[in-house]
Design a protein around this motif. Structure first.
Motif, PDB file in Angstrom:
ATOM      1  N   THR A 158       5.525  23.714 -21.231  1.00 29.06           N
ATOM      2  CA  THR A 158       6.726  23.899 -20.417  1.00 29.06           C
ATOM      3  C   THR A 158       6.428  23.875 -18.914  1.00 29.06           C
ATOM      4  OG1 THR A 158       6.487  26.301 -20.578  1.00 29.06           O
ATOM      5  CG2 THR A 158       7.914  25.235 -22.197  1.00 29.06           C
ATOM      6  N   ALA A 159       5.184  24.219 -18.519  1.00 27.55           N
ATOM      7  CA  ALA A 159       4.856  24.231 -17.087  1.00 27.55           C
ATOM      8  C   ALA A 159       3.773  23.220 -16.742  1.00 27.55           C
ATOM      9  CB  ALA A 159       4.403  25.628 -16.662  1.00 27.55           C
ATOM     10  N   GLY A 160       2.712  23.172 -17.560  1.00 31.36           N
ATOM     11  CA  GLY A 160       1.600  22.267 -17.267  1.00 31.36           C
ATOM     12  C   GLY A 160       0.321  23.050 -17.046  1.00 31.36           C
ATOM     13  N   PRO A 161      -0.770  22.381 -16.665  1.00 27.19           N
ATOM     14  CA  PRO A 161      -2.067  23.033 -16.478  1.00 27.19           C
ATOM     15  C   PRO A 161      -2.021  24.081 -15.363  1.00 27.19           C
ATOM     16  CG  PRO A 161      -2.312  20.633 -16.534  1.00 27.19           C
ATOM     17  CD  PRO A 161      -0.842  20.916 -16.452  1.00 27.19           C
ATOM     18  N   LYS A 162      -2.780  25.153 -15.555  1.00 22.50           N
ATOM     19  CA  LYS A 162      -2.667  26.297 -14.641  1.00 22.50           C
ATOM     20  C   LYS A 162      -3.373  26.100 -13.307  1.00 22.50           C
ATOM     21  CE  LYS A 162      -2.695  30.401 -16.494  1.00 22.50           C
ATOM     22  NZ  LYS A 162      -3.353  31.527 -17.178  1.00 22.50           N
ATOM     23  N   ARG A 163      -4.162  25.035 -13.189  1.00 22.42           N
ATOM     24  CA  ARG A 163      -4.874  24.821 -11.915  1.00 22.42           C
ATOM     25  C   ARG A 163      -4.195  23.754 -11.065  1.00 22.42           C
ATOM     26  NH1 ARG A 163     -11.146  26.157 -13.462  1.00 22.42           N
ATOM     27  NH2 ARG A 163     -10.583  27.818 -14.884  1.00 22.42           N
ATOM     28  N   ILE A 171       7.751  25.991 -12.618  1.00 23.07           N
ATOM     29  CA  ILE A 171       8.181  27.347 -12.995  1.00 23.07           C
ATOM     30  C   ILE A 171       9.219  27.853 -11.989  1.00 23.07           C
ATOM     31  CG2 ILE A 171       7.426  29.747 -13.274  1.00 23.07           C
ATOM     32  CD1 ILE A 171       4.741  28.680 -14.312  1.00 23.07           C
ATOM     33  N   SER A 172       8.991  27.598 -10.704  1.00 20.81           N
ATOM     34  CA  SER A 172       9.959  28.028  -9.681  1.00 20.81           C
ATOM     35  C   SER A 172      11.334  27.442  -9.956  1.00 20.81           C
ATOM     36  CB  SER A 172       9.504  27.573  -8.280  1.00 20.81           C
ATOM     37  OG  SER A 172       8.394  28.317  -7.865  1.00 20.81           O
ATOM     38  N   GLU A 173      11.339  26.169 -10.305  1.00 23.21           N
ATOM     39  CA  GLU A 173      12.613  25.507 -10.598  1.00 23.21           C
ATOM     40  C   GLU A 173      13.295  26.160 -11.793  1.00 23.21           C
ATOM     41  OE1 GLU A 173      11.837  21.089  -9.736  1.00 23.21           O
ATOM     42  OE2 GLU A 173      13.470  21.170 -11.228  1.00 23.21           O
ATOM     43  N   ALA A 174      12.507  26.435 -12.833  1.00 20.18           N
ATOM     44  CA  ALA A 174      13.069  27.047 -14.049  1.00 20.18           C
ATOM     45  C   ALA A 174      13.578  28.459 -13.785  1.00 20.18           C
ATOM     46  CB  ALA A 174      12.015  27.074 -15.152  1.00 20.18           C
ATOM     47  N   LEU A 175      12.877  29.205 -12.929  1.00 25.78           N
ATOM     48  CA  LEU A 175      13.280  30.594 -12.656  1.00 25.78           C
ATOM     49  C   LEU A 175      14.449  30.664 -11.675  1.00 25.78           C
ATOM     50  CD1 LEU A 175       9.832  32.436 -12.237  1.00 25.78           C
ATOM     51  CD2 LEU A 175      11.314  32.317 -14.261  1.00 25.78           C
ATOM     52  N   GLY A 176      14.552  29.650 -10.820  1.00 27.13           N
ATOM     53  CA  GLY A 176      15.589  29.701  -9.784  1.00 27.13           C
ATOM     54  C   GLY A 176      15.283  30.781  -8.751  1.00 27.13           C
ATOM     55  N   GLY A 180       8.303  31.604  -2.378  1.00 27.51           N
ATOM     56  CA  GLY A 180       7.738  32.698  -1.571  1.00 27.51           C
ATOM     57  C   GLY A 180       8.106  34.081  -2.090  1.00 27.51           C
ATOM     58  N   ALA A 181       9.092  34.139  -3.008  1.00 27.06           N
ATOM     59  CA  ALA A 181       9.498  35.427  -3.574  1.00 27.06           C
ATOM     60  C   ALA A 181       8.940  35.609  -4.981  1.00 27.06           C
ATOM     61  CB  ALA A 181      11.024  35.520  -3.598  1.00 27.06           C
ATOM     62  N   THR A 182       7.951  34.795  -5.333  1.00 28.70           N
ATOM     63  CA  THR A 182       7.343  34.876  -6.656  1.00 28.70           C
ATOM     64  C   THR A 182       5.862  35.249  -6.498  1.00 28.70           C
ATOM     65  OG1 THR A 182       8.818  33.097  -7.337  1.00 28.70           O
ATOM     66  CG2 THR A 182       6.991  33.616  -8.819  1.00 28.70           C
ATOM     67  N   LEU A 183       5.446  36.252  -7.247  1.00 31.70           N
ATOM     68  CA  LEU A 183       4.063  36.738  -7.164  1.00 31.70           C
ATOM     69  C   LEU A 183       3.331  36.395  -8.449  1.00 31.70           C
ATOM     70  CD1 LEU A 183       1.755  38.498  -5.927  1.00 31.70           C
ATOM     71  CD2 LEU A 183       2.845  40.465  -7.047  1.00 31.70           C
TER      72      LEU A 183
END
Ligand SMILES: CSCCC(=O)C(=O)COP(=O)(O)O
Ligand SMILES: [Mg+2]
Length: 230
Positions: A158-163, A171-176, A180-183
């Protein structure tokens, strides 16, 4: 660090000891790969795994024995290959259901999840383990069912490789939620670097007793209680 709206957590080395994955989960799947594939031969799940392995190998005619050998080799080398992670999740599911497997989490994790959730943060998991495996891990944890504290899961599919920074942008797009507000919390510097490249905040987690990689240009903590996110 500014207060985030969402927290995304790695599993291995971050919420959970590496040994819990390498010494419990990996051998459990390794011992069952051949039987699982022969027992499920022709089903959509098995076909997807077999075709996925053949595609990764670039060998469309690979036999079932060759597919099994590739999967076992990947387990031994901890290769984060998508068809392997998919198959492991399916095999582990039976183990979790039977009570033979448990999701081990550090004792500060349930405490932090509860307090961060109460503070209104969205809590998500991003692991190379499949979404199905992640759900089982937290549902059947040694600290009880933690699934209610998690609002989302992301994996290699769903996101791809972690590196790769592109995975964090997905993931940012999916979370909306703004980048900069994601840790992101992880024990792997290359993963933290990729998250920062995507505009995220990132903090390294260095659990006592676990092997240390390079620091990079990141803040490091040893347990979640060191973060004040309220
Ligand atoms: C409980 S999910 C299984 C974890 C796994 O298979 C794995 O490879 C761990 O990868 P991570 O990205 O969490 O380091
Ligand atoms: Mg990790």
């Amino acid at each position: 660090m500014s207060r985030p709206q969402a927290v995304v957590l790695d599993i291995e080395g971050t919420t959970s000891p590496l040994s819990a994955v390498h010494d419990q989960l990996f051998p459990y799947a390794r011992a069952r790969v051949a039987d699982w594939l022969s027992g499920h031969r022709g089903t959509p799940e098995a076909t997807e795994v077999v075709e996925g392995v053949r595609a990764e190998l670039g060998q469309p005619g690979a036999s079932e024995a060759e597919v099994v050998a590739a999967l076992v080799g990947w387990i031994d080398q901890d290769v984060k290959a998508r068809p392997l992670k998919q198959l492991q999740g399916l095999i582990w599911h039976s183990g979790f259901q039977a009570g033979e497997l448990r999701g081990q989490v550090y004792s500060d994790v349930p405490v932090a999840l509860k307090s961060w959730q109460a503070a209104g943060l969205g809590l998500h998991i991003y692991s190379s383990g499949s979404v199905a495996a992640q759900r089982d891990w937290f549902r059947h944890s040694d600290h009880g069912d933690l699934s209610g504290q998690l609002s989302g899961h992301f994996d290699l599919t769903t996101a791809g490789p972690k590196r790769e920074a592109a995975s964090y942008r997905r993931i940012s797009e999916a979370l909306g939620v703004p980048a900069g507000a994601t840790l992101f919390l992880s024990d792997v510097t290359a993963e933290l670097d990729a998250a920062v490249e995507a505009g995220w905040q990132a903090v390294g987690v260095r659990r006592p007793g676990e092997a240390h990689g390079p620091d990079g240009d990141h803040r490091w903590i040893t347990e979640f209680g060191e973060l004040d996110l309220s």
